[in-house]
Design a protein around this motif. Sequence first.
Motif, mmCIF file in Angstrom:
data_model
loop_
_atom_site.group_PDB
_atom_site.id
_atom_site.type_symbol
_atom_site.label_atom_id
_atom_site.label_comp_id
_atom_site.label_asym_id
_atom_site.label_seq_id
_atom_site.Cartn_x
_atom_site.Cartn_y
_atom_site.Cartn_z
ATOM 1 N N LYS A 118 0.867 -1.087 0.194
ATOM 2 C CA LYS A 118 -0.011 -0.108 0.009
ATOM 3 C C LYS A 118 0.865 1.115 -0.086
ATOM 4 C CE LYS A 118 -0.760 0.990 4.748
ATOM 5 N NZ LYS A 118 -1.596 1.187 6.067
ATOM 6 N N VAL A 119 0.467 2.345 -0.638
ATOM 7 C CA VAL A 119 0.853 3.613 -0.655
ATOM 8 C C VAL A 119 0.080 4.438 0.263
ATOM 9 C CG1 VAL A 119 1.865 5.654 -1.701
ATOM 10 C CG2 VAL A 119 2.000 3.365 -2.820
ATOM 11 N N SER A 120 0.458 4.949 1.317
ATOM 12 C CA SER A 120 -0.176 5.805 2.053
ATOM 13 C C SER A 120 0.598 6.982 2.519
ATOM 14 C CB SER A 120 -0.524 4.750 3.379
ATOM 15 O OG SER A 120 -1.434 5.846 4.490
ATOM 16 N N ASN A 121 -0.006 8.111 2.579
ATOM 17 C CA ASN A 121 0.513 9.421 2.768
ATOM 18 C C ASN A 121 2.077 9.455 2.337
ATOM 19 O OD1 ASN A 121 -1.514 10.432 3.931
ATOM 20 N ND2 ASN A 121 -0.988 9.071 5.838
ATOM 21 N N ASN A 122 2.099 8.915 0.773
ATOM 22 C CA ASN A 122 3.661 8.951 -0.041
ATOM 23 C C ASN A 122 4.606 8.304 0.741
ATOM 24 O OD1 ASN A 122 2.562 10.843 -1.708
ATOM 25 N ND2 ASN A 122 2.678 12.581 -0.464
ATOM 26 N N LYS A 123 4.173 7.220 1.450
ATOM 27 C CA LYS A 123 4.772 6.186 2.212
ATOM 28 C C LYS A 123 4.552 4.743 1.253
ATOM 29 C CE LYS A 123 6.843 8.237 6.227
ATOM 30 N NZ LYS A 123 6.888 8.264 7.548
ATOM 31 N N GLU A 124 5.553 3.882 1.032
ATOM 32 C CA GLU A 124 5.275 2.686 0.665
ATOM 33 C C GLU A 124 5.321 1.389 1.773
ATOM 34 O OE1 GLU A 124 6.189 2.483 -4.192
ATOM 35 O OE2 GLU A 124 7.436 1.588 -2.775
ATOM 36 N N TYR A 125 4.456 0.877 2.056
ATOM 37 C CA TYR A 125 4.399 -0.155 2.963
ATOM 38 C C TYR A 125 4.145 -1.443 2.316
ATOM 39 C CZ TYR A 125 3.757 3.690 6.465
ATOM 40 O OH TYR A 125 3.695 4.570 7.120
ATOM 41 N N PHE A 126 4.956 -2.554 2.713
ATOM 42 C CA PHE A 126 4.570 -3.665 2.005
ATOM 43 C C PHE A 126 4.654 -4.864 3.261
ATOM 44 C CE2 PHE A 126 9.197 -4.004 1.603
ATOM 45 C CZ PHE A 126 9.285 -5.616 1.750
ATOM 46 N N LYS A 127 3.737 -5.971 3.057
ATOM 47 C CA LYS A 127 3.969 -7.060 4.003
ATOM 48 C C LYS A 127 3.561 -8.330 3.287
ATOM 49 C CE LYS A 127 -0.544 -7.381 5.749
ATOM 50 N NZ LYS A 127 -1.745 -7.425 7.010
ATOM 51 N N ILE A 128 3.839 -9.499 3.891
ATOM 52 C CA ILE A 128 3.474 -10.774 3.126
ATOM 53 C C ILE A 128 2.954 -11.543 4.591
ATOM 54 C CG2 ILE A 128 4.498 -12.870 2.300
ATOM 55 C CD1 ILE A 128 6.838 -9.870 2.359
ATOM 56 N N THR A 129 1.840 -12.082 4.241
ATOM 57 C CA THR A 129 1.075 -12.909 5.183
ATOM 58 C C THR A 129 1.204 -14.237 4.851
ATOM 59 O OG1 THR A 129 -0.335 -11.107 5.766
ATOM 60 C CG2 THR A 129 -1.229 -13.308 6.257
ATOM 61 N N LEU A 130 1.521 -15.318 5.899
ATOM 62 C CA LEU A 130 1.373 -16.755 5.805
ATOM 63 C C LEU A 130 0.111 -17.333 6.514
ATOM 64 C CD1 LEU A 130 2.844 -19.556 4.977
ATOM 65 C CD2 LEU A 130 3.938 -19.527 7.252
ATOM 66 N N TYR A 131 -0.809 -17.741 5.402
ATOM 67 C CA TYR A 131 -2.060 -18.270 5.992
ATOM 68 C C TYR A 131 -2.166 -19.762 6.218
ATOM 69 C CZ TYR A 131 -4.419 -13.910 4.341
ATOM 70 O OH TYR A 131 -4.972 -12.707 4.205
ATOM 71 N N GLY A 132 -2.484 -20.332 6.870
ATOM 72 C CA GLY A 132 -2.928 -21.777 7.042
ATOM 73 C C GLY A 132 -4.358 -22.144 7.240
ATOM 74 N N ARG A 133 -4.778 -23.212 6.585
ATOM 75 C CA ARG A 133 -6.263 -23.671 6.711
ATOM 76 C C ARG A 133 -6.338 -24.209 8.305
ATOM 77 N NH1 ARG A 133 -9.566 -21.236 3.243
ATOM 78 N NH2 ARG A 133 -9.125 -21.918 0.874
ATOM 79 N N THR A 134 -5.002 -24.528 8.849
ATOM 80 C CA THR A 134 -5.358 -24.659 10.144
ATOM 81 C C THR A 134 -4.242 -23.956 11.055
ATOM 82 O OG1 THR A 134 -3.320 -26.431 9.762
ATOM 83 C CG2 THR A 134 -5.702 -27.183 9.487
ATOM 84 N N LYS A 135 -4.202 -24.163 12.465
ATOM 85 C CA LYS A 135 -3.515 -23.375 13.261
ATOM 86 C C LYS A 135 -1.881 -23.672 13.027
ATOM 87 C CE LYS A 135 -7.244 -22.136 16.281
ATOM 88 N NZ LYS A 135 -7.655 -22.315 17.835
#
Length: 199
Positions: free
Chosen positions: A145-162
């Motif tokens: 996302k670009v918010s207030n002229n700053k670039e943020y990025f993230k990666i999420t690891l999802y699982g169908r189980t915990k």
Amino acid sequence: MPLGLLWLGLTLLGALQTQAQGSTQKLIPAPPLLRVPLQPDFQDDQFQGKWYVIGLAGNAVNKEEEGEFKMYTTTYQLKEDQSYNVTSTLLRDQRCDHWIRTFVPSFQPGQFNLGNIERYPGIQSYTVRVVATNYNQFAMVFFKKVSNNKEYFKITLYGRTKELTPKLKENFIRFTKSLGLTDNHIIFSVPIDQCIDDE
């Protein structure tokens, strides 16, 4: 405050607020989307459903400052127009909080933009990209996302189980580091039952 709420989980709220208060820490630049893989032959119907957030990495994540990161869920509900209603459910102050967003398909299957972006002050762009998934066990999803002229990025690891296998977690760590992140930018969640199991 809306920035923190949008950012898919309260785990990032502290880091974002710290930076908003003039932190001198420089953000690691977000990689160009061309450097981020896209799940081949993405199947939107198979991707929908409930995912547990197992791991999180990003340029606004600071493991040393985060403390315990409680697991939360994100549920993707496919609509007729091929967009998703996306609901994240988190435990916050002993209450269950829900954030609902819309992810609208982009020009490539598996890539999405935030719908109704004008409802989120300060957000200039928001891109979601499914990096890899086998649909029934894990998924890695890239957010920029670009918010207030700053670039943020993230990666999420999802699982169908915990729980996910150590190999899948290692793959996640390797991928996030390939984008310039360090161990301090990577956190794994502590499984909980509240909120995320009584949906």
